[in-house]
Scaffold this active site. Structure first.
Site, PDB file in Angstrom:
ATOM      1  N   ASP A  36      73.384  -9.654 -99.272  1.00 35.52           N
ATOM      2  CA  ASP A  36      74.636 -10.277 -98.922  1.00 35.52           C
ATOM      3  C   ASP A  36      75.666  -9.684 -97.931  1.00 35.52           C
ATOM      4  OD1 ASP A  36      75.705 -12.923-100.669  1.00 35.52           O
ATOM      5  OD2 ASP A  36      77.373 -12.019 -99.362  1.00 35.52           O
ATOM      6  N   ASP A  62      73.476  -8.971 -93.090  1.00 32.82           N
ATOM      7  CA  ASP A  62      74.010  -9.971 -92.504  1.00 32.82           C
ATOM      8  C   ASP A  62      72.416 -10.802 -92.082  1.00 32.82           C
ATOM      9  OD1 ASP A  62      74.786 -12.051 -90.665  1.00 32.82           O
ATOM     10  OD2 ASP A  62      75.918 -10.599 -89.545  1.00 32.82           O
ATOM     11  N   VAL A  63      72.354 -12.035 -92.534  1.00 31.65           N
ATOM     12  CA  VAL A  63      71.111 -12.856 -92.363  1.00 31.65           C
ATOM     13  C   VAL A  63      70.889 -13.104 -90.727  1.00 31.65           C
ATOM     14  CG1 VAL A  63      70.756 -13.767 -94.636  1.00 31.65           C
ATOM     15  CG2 VAL A  63      72.144 -15.051 -92.843  1.00 31.65           C
ATOM     16  N   ASN A  89      68.891 -18.487 -99.158  1.00 30.83           N
ATOM     17  CA  ASN A  89      69.764 -19.098 -99.705  1.00 30.83           C
ATOM     18  C   ASN A  89      71.267 -19.081 -98.858  1.00 30.83           C
ATOM     19  OD1 ASN A  89      71.668 -20.230-102.123  1.00 30.83           O
ATOM     20  ND2 ASN A  89      72.312 -18.224-101.455  1.00 30.83           N
ATOM     21  N   TYR A 156      76.401 -28.433 -89.479  1.00 30.22           N
ATOM     22  CA  TYR A 156      75.859 -28.266 -90.910  1.00 30.22           C
ATOM     23  C   TYR A 156      74.689 -29.157 -91.107  1.00 30.22           C
ATOM     24  CZ  TYR A 156      75.859 -27.432 -95.939  1.00 30.22           C
ATOM     25  OH  TYR A 156      75.159 -26.880 -97.223  1.00 30.22           O
ATOM     26  N   LYS A 160      70.678 -27.986 -91.637  1.00 26.11           N
ATOM     27  CA  LYS A 160      70.054 -28.327 -92.778  1.00 26.11           C
ATOM     28  C   LYS A 160      68.832 -29.264 -92.848  1.00 26.11           C
ATOM     29  CE  LYS A 160      72.407 -25.759 -95.538  1.00 26.11           C
ATOM     30  NZ  LYS A 160      71.956 -24.609 -96.159  1.00 26.11           N
ATOM     31  N   VAL A 189      77.901 -28.605-105.329  1.00 29.31           N
ATOM     32  CA  VAL A 189      77.819 -27.694-106.487  1.00 29.31           C
ATOM     33  C   VAL A 189      79.096 -26.950-106.689  1.00 29.31           C
ATOM     34  CG1 VAL A 189      76.487 -25.891-107.605  1.00 29.31           C
ATOM     35  CG2 VAL A 189      75.376 -27.525-105.992  1.00 29.31           C
ATOM     36  N   THR A 191      81.000 -24.092-106.196  1.00 27.56           N
ATOM     37  CA  THR A 191      80.693 -22.759-105.706  1.00 27.56           C
ATOM     38  C   THR A 191      81.935 -22.512-104.608  1.00 27.56           C
ATOM     39  OG1 THR A 191      79.637 -23.389-103.725  1.00 27.56           O
ATOM     40  CG2 THR A 191      78.144 -22.857-105.610  1.00 27.56           C
TER      41      THR A 191
HETATM   42  N1  LIG Z   1      77.819 -25.619-103.104  1.00 26.92           N
HETATM   43  C1  LIG Z   1      77.399 -26.671-102.550  1.00 26.92           C
HETATM   44  O1  LIG Z   1      78.076 -27.784-102.663  1.00 26.92           O
HETATM   45  C2  LIG Z   1      76.109 -26.737-101.537  1.00 26.92           C
HETATM   46  C3  LIG Z   1      75.289 -28.088-101.445  1.00 26.92           C
HETATM   47  C4  LIG Z   1      74.223 -28.004-100.894  1.00 26.92           C
HETATM   48  C5  LIG Z   1      73.682 -26.881-100.276  1.00 26.92           C
HETATM   49  N2  LIG Z   1      74.455 -25.802-100.538  1.00 26.92           N
HETATM   50  C6  LIG Z   1      73.899 -24.564 -99.882  1.00 26.92           C
HETATM   51  O2  LIG Z   1      73.662 -23.633-100.968  1.00 26.92           O
HETATM   52  C7  LIG Z   1      73.503 -22.201-100.179  1.00 26.92           C
HETATM   53  C8  LIG Z   1      74.543 -21.217-101.041  1.00 26.92           C
HETATM   54  O3  LIG Z   1      75.972 -21.775-100.968  1.00 26.92           O
HETATM   55  P1  LIG Z   1      76.793 -21.579-102.083  1.00 26.92           P
HETATM   56  O4  LIG Z   1      77.382 -23.183-102.627  1.00 26.92           O
HETATM   57  O5  LIG Z   1      76.532 -20.924-103.273  1.00 26.92           O
HETATM   58  O6  LIG Z   1      78.100 -20.932-101.166  1.00 26.92           O
HETATM   59  P2  LIG Z   1      78.915 -19.623-101.616  1.00 26.92           P
HETATM   60  O7  LIG Z   1      80.116 -19.525-100.364  1.00 26.92           O
HETATM   61  O8  LIG Z   1      79.556 -19.632-102.951  1.00 26.92           O
HETATM   62  O9  LIG Z   1      77.776 -18.529-101.499  1.00 26.92           O
HETATM   63  C9  LIG Z   1      77.387 -18.125-100.023  1.00 26.92           C
HETATM   64  C10 LIG Z   1      76.860 -16.767-100.206  1.00 26.92           C
HETATM   65  O10 LIG Z   1      76.175 -16.581 -99.021  1.00 26.92           O
HETATM   66  C11 LIG Z   1      76.770 -15.083 -98.329  1.00 26.92           C
HETATM   67  N3  LIG Z   1      76.905 -15.052 -97.020  1.00 26.92           N
HETATM   68  C12 LIG Z   1      77.461 -15.963 -95.997  1.00 26.92           C
HETATM   69  N4  LIG Z   1      77.004 -15.523 -94.810  1.00 26.92           N
HETATM   70  C13 LIG Z   1      76.338 -14.388 -94.865  1.00 26.92           C
HETATM   71  C14 LIG Z   1      75.577 -13.954 -94.061  1.00 26.92           C
HETATM   72  N5  LIG Z   1      75.831 -13.994 -92.711  1.00 26.92           N
HETATM   73  N6  LIG Z   1      74.415 -12.745 -94.274  1.00 26.92           N
HETATM   74  C15 LIG Z   1      74.340 -12.819 -95.749  1.00 26.92           C
HETATM   75  N7  LIG Z   1      75.047 -13.444 -96.537  1.00 26.92           N
HETATM   76  C16 LIG Z   1      75.866 -14.241 -96.439  1.00 26.92           C
HETATM   77  C17 LIG Z   1      78.090 -15.236 -98.918  1.00 26.92           C
HETATM   78  O11 LIG Z   1      78.873 -13.799 -98.942  1.00 26.92           O
HETATM   79  C18 LIG Z   1      77.862 -15.932-100.446  1.00 26.92           C
HETATM   80  O12 LIG Z   1      77.704 -14.936-101.407  1.00 26.92           O
HETATM   81  C19 LIG Z   1      74.165 -22.510 -98.745  1.00 26.92           C
HETATM   82  O13 LIG Z   1      72.934 -22.502 -97.986  1.00 26.92           O
HETATM   83  C20 LIG Z   1      74.583 -23.764 -98.907  1.00 26.92           C
HETATM   84  O14 LIG Z   1      74.476 -24.460 -97.600  1.00 26.92           O
HETATM   85  C21 LIG Z   1      75.593 -25.659-101.201  1.00 26.92           C
END
Ligand SMILES: NC(=O)c1ccc[n+]([C@@H]2O[C@H](COP(=O)([O-])OP(=O)(O)OC[C@H]3O[C@@H](n4cnc5c(N)ncnc54)[C@H](O)[C@@H]3O)[C@@H](O)[C@H]2O)c1
Length: 291
Positions: A36, A62-63, A89, A156, A160, A189, A191
């Site tokens: 992360d 960093d991904v 993720n 976005y 996706k 979700v 978050t």
């Molecule tokens: N929460 C929702 O409603 C939702 C819905 C559909 C899809 N998603 C997807 O779920 C995944 C996780 O999101 P989340 O909701 O847990 O959000 P979040 O912001 O709570 O968590 C995202 C995590 O990714 C990390 N991150 C961000 N940029 C980064 C990088 N460049 N390198 C490494 N780590 C990095 C952040 O520090 C964090 O820990 C994402 O791909 C998001 O698009 C989320």
């Protein structure tokens, strides 16, 4: 499905959906390697998994940087010897807005994290999973936005939809190596996704004029996310769907009808093409198979 003593890499695993999946996989006996960009959250996640007696390792990364993926993979091999699963993720939401007002910086940021980040993860981890011959898993986190375009979130949505398509390609490509590919498509979700800008790297900083324009704007996604499903449910659902060998993993059955309407619109368009006088000679052409 035996996950015990196998090792999973999880990008963006410091919180949110990534950490939920980490806990659920850890409860199945897996070793967890979290990657992360947020070092402070990463330390908290490491502590939480350790308290649950889940063997874990956390690596700041960093991904969008392929070299960071190499570091993560090497750390995983050094500690756990083998890699069996990658969970791509990490993701960011970008700033929602109309086409002509979405900054190119935002497009680059969202594309580099959500799309290229997944590719770099695959390039680094898949050879390691193939190498030991025991098979494994890939879980790519897309979104319901990967199933139908969301207005005012073009960047976005583009990433996706791409992750769904890439996962479908790799599902076929990796099956012969006994590597099962799934794509997780949640709707909202609970978050901190609506606060993604907290992780925006310096190279993707918005121009001052765009920052000024965004100042004081209501965060439209916040309410939707806060009314989403509890995050712990997602990890548990992933385990259930993995055991069933699913390609598409859904967490929001209520969205079924809207996606069915999209498929119907596509099917109706095919039906009209099949009626076109221009296309009558090729209506029954054989379909090419690449596998
Ligand atoms: N929460 C929702 O409603 C939702 C819905 C559909 C899809 N998603 C997807 O779920 C995944 C996780 O999101 P989340 O909701 O847990 O959000 P979040 O912001 O709570 O968590 C995202 C995590 O990714 C990390 N991150 C961000 N940029 C980064 C990088 N460049 N390198 C490494 N780590 C990095 C952040 O520090 C964090 O820990 C994402 O791909 C998001 O698009 C989320």
């Amino acid at each position: 499905m035996n996950l015990t003593n196998k090792t999973a890499l999880i990008s963006g695993g410091a919180e949110g959906i990534g950490l939920s999946i980490a806990k659920a996989l850890g409860e199945q006996g897996m070793n967890i390697v979290l990657g992360d960009i947020d070092e402070a959250q990463l330390a908290l996640a490491d502590q939480a998994l350790t308290e649950l007696k889940i063997p874990c390792l956390s690596v700041p990364m960093d991904v969008t940087k392929p070299e960071d993926w190499q570091t993560l993979c090497q750390a995983a091999i050094d500690r756990f010897d083998k890699v069996h699963m990658i969970v791509n993720n990490a993701g960011v939401s970008g700033a929602p807005g109309p086409i002509e007002r979405t900054s190119h910086q935002d497009w680059r940021w969202v594309t580099d994290v959500n799309l290229m980040g997944v590719l770099y993860g695959m390039e680094a981890a898949v050879p390691l999973i193939k190498q030991h011959g025991e098979g494994g898993w890939v879980i790519n986190v897309a979104s319901m936005a990967g199933m139908a375009g969301i207005p005012y979130a073009g960047a976005y949505t583009a990433t996706k939809v791409a992750v769904v398509g890439m996962s479908e390609s790799w599902h076929v490509e990796l099956a012969k190596h006994n590597i099962h590919v799934s794509v997780l498509c949640p709707a909202f979700v609970q978050t901190r996704i609506h606060l993604s800008h907290r992780n925006r790297q310096a190279e993707y900083k918005l121009e001052t004029s765009v920052q000024e324009e965004n100042k004081g704007k209501k965060n439209a996604a916040q309410e939707l996310v806060e009314n989403g499903i509890p995050v712990d449910l997602v990890g548990k659902r992933v385990i259930e769907a993995l055991a069933a060998g699913e390609l598409y993993i859904f967490t929001h059955p209520s969205h079924r009808q809207s996606i069915a309407a999209r498929f119907k619109a596509i099917d109706d368009a095919f039906a009209r093409a099949a009626q076109s006088p221009l296309l009558q000679d090729i209506v029954d052409d054989p379909i090419l198979s690449f596998d």
